[in-house]
Design a protein around this motif. Structure first.
Motif, PDB file in Angstrom:
ATOM      1  N   ASN A 239      97.504 -16.866   7.866  1.00 16.37           N
ATOM      2  CA  ASN A 239      96.679 -15.991   7.033  1.00 16.37           C
ATOM      3  C   ASN A 239      97.354 -15.700   5.694  1.00 16.37           C
ATOM      4  OD1 ASN A 239      94.251 -14.244   6.825  1.00 16.37           O
ATOM      5  ND2 ASN A 239      95.767 -12.601   6.746  1.00 16.37           N
TER       6      ASN A 239
ATOM      7  N   GLY B 255      90.775 -16.409  11.310  1.00 14.83           N
ATOM      8  CA  GLY B 255      90.558 -15.329  10.354  1.00 14.83           C
ATOM      9  C   GLY B 255      89.085 -15.067  10.113  1.00 14.83           C
TER      10      GLY B 255
ATOM     11  N   SER C 151      89.198 -17.966   5.333  1.00 15.34           N
ATOM     12  CA  SER C 151      89.440 -18.575   6.645  1.00 15.34           C
ATOM     13  C   SER C 151      88.182 -19.265   7.162  1.00 15.34           C
ATOM     14  CB  SER C 151      89.904 -17.512   7.640  1.00 15.34           C
ATOM     15  OG  SER C 151      91.137 -16.940   7.234  1.00 15.34           O
TER      16      SER C 151
END
Length: 505
Positions: free
Chosen positions: A339, A380, A385
Motif C-alpha cells: 500500500n 486495498g 489499489s
C-alpha cells in the motif's frame, strides 16, 4: 375393654364392598430370552426354506457348490463395478494436474558485494554528545562498534540523534547495513525501529532530524539479490535474456544471479565472518527490508528517494513476494509495504506506472492459481489499489488470449464464447477467466456505467450457474458453477444500489 378401642363388629369387612384381587405381576423378559427366541425362530425359518428347496430342487438334493458359485459370480460383478467407478473417479478428479498456488521466489543466498567498514569509530556524533560535561561521557572508553550496538538495541541511539537533530552518514549507513544483513534478530528490529524514527515527520510535515544518507534503490536491490531473489524467474530457475520474462528489470541483475553462491546470513555484517552453506528458509532480514521500504515511501512529500521506474520495480518485487508460501505469516507487513508503494506515485505518474507494473507482473506469472493469488492479494480499497487490480487482470487476459491490444469488448466476447455444454470444456480455465474478468469489470469504476458490457457479463454468469448441472462432476465444473453464482450477485447488488441512489436524488 378399653373405652377408646373399637368394637368387635367395627373391625369386620363390609360384605357389600368387593375385595380387590391381587395384581398380576408381569413376567420380566430379559435380553437373553429375546435373543433365544429370535435364534429359535430363525432356525425354524431356515429349515422351512431348506425343505422347500429340497422339494423343488434336483433329485440329487441340495447343491451347496452351486450356491457358492453364484455368490462368487456376484462378488466378481460387484468388484468390476467398483473398479470401473474408481477409474471414472480418477479421470474426473484430476486435481494433481493443477498444483496449488506458490512459486519459489528466493534461490540461493550469497554475501553482499562492497560490504566494508564504514568507520563509525570516528563519527562526530560522540563528539557532540561528550561535550555535555554533566553526563560524564568518556569518549575514549566508549568508542567502538560494540558500544553502538548496545545503544541501538536499548533505543538510546535514536534518542541521541533526536537530541542532536542530525544523523551522520556513517551512522546511517552502519544501521542500514545491520538492518539488511545482520543475522541478529534483535539488531534487525532495533535498526528498523531506528529508521522508522528518523524517517518520521513532525506536525509541520518535516523530518524530525537532518539526514543526508537515505536507503537508495541500489542498496535495496543489492540486498534482495543477496537474499537470492529471482528477478527474471517465473518458476524456480532464472530465465535467460531471450525469454519473454527477461527485460522486465535492468540487465545489471543478471551478473548477480550468475554468481550466486549459497551462504548463510552474516554475523555482525563483517565480510570475514561469512560462512558458505545453504539456507533453506526465507531470508531472515526480509521483514526489516519491507519496513524500511515502507518508511521511505511515506516521506514522498518531503523527499523522493526512488524514481518512478525504481518504485515500479520495487512494487513488482513486493507483489511477487505474496507467491512465496513461506512468507504467509507476513501478510500484514507485505500489505503495508504494498500500500505504501502504491501511494508513493504522484497523480500524474500513477496511471502510466500502474500499466507498466501490471504488464511486468502478467509477463512473469502463468494463468493459473498463481495469477488469482496475485489479484486477490491486492486488497486495498482505495482507487489506486482497485485500478491496479483491474489492470493486472486486464494484462493477464490479454496475454492469455494472445492479443496485442487490450480490448475489453473482445476479451468479453472470447470469454462468453466458451460453451459449458461441450464435453471438452476446460472448466479450470473458465474458472480463472471468470475471476479475472469480474475483477477487470468491477474493481474500478471504468465499466460500471457501460450497461451493454455489464448486461452481457451478467447473462453469461447466469448461463454458467444454470447450465452446469449439479450432477456434473467434471474437473472444476462445480467450482465454476459456484463461482458464477457468487459473482452474479455482485453486479446485481451494485446495480440495485445505483438505482436506489438515483431514486433518492
Amino acid at each position: 375393654m378399653v373405652r377408646d378401642e373399637p368394637l368387635d363388629f367395627e373391625n369386620e369387612d363390609d360384605p357389600l364392598i368387593p375385595t380387590r384381587r391381587p395384581a398380576k405381576r408381569s413376567k420380566v423378559i430379559g435380553l437373553d430370552d429375546l435373543l433365544h427366541d429370535y435364534l429359535q425362530s430363525s432356525k425354524k425359518d431356515k429349515l422351512k426354506v431348506k425343505a422347500a428347496k429340497s422339494k423343488h430342487g434336483p433329485e440329487g438334493g441340495y447343491d451347496s457348490a452351486e450356491e457358492d458359485d453364484k455368490a462368487t459370480q456376484q462378488e466378481n460383478v460387484v468388484c468390476k463395478i467398483l473398479e470401473e467407478v474408481k477409474e471414472k473417479g480418477k479421470v474426473m478428479d484430476a486435481r494433481d494436474d493443477v498444483p496449488p498456488w506458490g512459486q519459489q521466489i528466493f534461490g540461493c543466498q550469497k554475501p553482499p558485494s562492497n560490504l566494508t567498514n564504514v568507520g563509525v569509530e570516528n563519527c562526530q556524533l560522540f563528539q557532540s554528545f561528550s561535550a555535555i560535561e554533566d553526563l560524564g561521557f568518556d569518549l575514549e572508553m566508549h568508542q567502538g562498534e560494540g558500544f553502538l550496538e548496545g545503544m541501538l538495541l536499548d533505543g538510546w541511539l535514536l534518542n541521541l540523534v533526536r537530541i542532536c537533530g542530525f544523523v551522520e552518514d556513517s551512522i546511517a549507513s552502519w544501521t542500514l547495513t545491520n538492518l539488511l544483513h545482520s543475522s541478529n534478530e534483535k539488531l534487525q528490529v532495533s535498526a528498523a525501529d531506528f529508521w522508522d524514527g528518523i524517517l518520521s515527520l513532525d506536525e509541520a510535515g518535516k523530518l524530525l532530524v537532518n539526514l543526508g544518507y537515505f536507503p537508495s534503490y541500489s542498496v535495496l536491490k543489492r540486498a534482495m539479490l543477496s537474499y537470492g531473489y529471482l528477478f527474471d524467474t517465473p518458476g524456480t530457475e532464472a530465465s535467460t535474456s531471450g525469454s519473454p520474462a527477461a527485460g522486465c528489470f535492468h540487465r545489471s541483475f543478471l551478473p548477480f544471479l550468475i554468481s550466486c553462491q549459497p551462504v548463510t546470513p552474516f554475523r555482525n555484517c563483517h565480510p570475514q565472518d561469512v560462512e558458505g552453506r545453504t539456507d533453506d528458509g526465507p531470508p531472515h532480514n526480509i521483514i526489516a527490508w519491507l519496513r524500511v521500504v515502507s518508511a521511505c515511501c511515506k516521506i514522498r512529500k518531503v523527499c523522493s528517494i526512488f524514481s518512478p521506474s525504481e518504485a515500479e520495480e520495487l512494487l513488482v518485487i513486493v507483489i511477487f513476494l505474496f507467491l512465496d508460501r513461506r512468507l504467509e505469516g507476513l501478510l500484514l507487513v507485505l500489505g503495508d509495504c504494498l500500500n505504501s508503494l502504491i501511494l508513493y506515485f504522484d497523480t500524474s505518474e500513477w496511471e502510466t506506472s500502474c500499466v507498466m507494473v501490471a504488464e511486468s507482473v502478467a509477463r512473469r506469472v502463468t494463468v493459473d492459481l498463481n495469477c488469482l493469488r496475485i489479484v486477490d492479494c491486492i486488497t486495498g480499497m482505495n482507487k489506486r489499489s482497485k485500478f491496479l487490480r483491474s489492470q493486472v487482470a486486464l494484462q493477464l487476459l490479454k496475454i492469455s488470449f494472445g492479443l496485442k491490444v487490450a480490448n475489453v469488448e473482445k476479451m468479453l466476447k472470447l470469454v462468453t464464447s466458451i460453451n459449458v455444454k461441450e464435453k471438452e470444456c476446460d472448466f479450470f480455465r473458465l474458472y480463472v477467466y471468470l475471476v479475472l474478468m469480474d475483477n477487470l469489470l468491477f474493481s474500478s469504476d471504468a465499466f460500471r456505467e457501460k450497461t451493454a458490457i455489464v448486461d452481457a457479463w451478467r447473462n453469461y454468469l447466469r448461463n454458467c450457474s444454470t447450465q452446469i448441472g449439479c450432477t456434473d462432476w467434471r474437473f472444476y465444473a462445480p467450482k465454476a458453477r459456484n463461482k458464477a453464482s457468487y459473482l452474479l450477485q455482485g453486479p446485481i447488488l451494485k446495480k440495485t444500489s445505483g438505482d436506489a441512489k438515483g431514486c433518492a436524488r
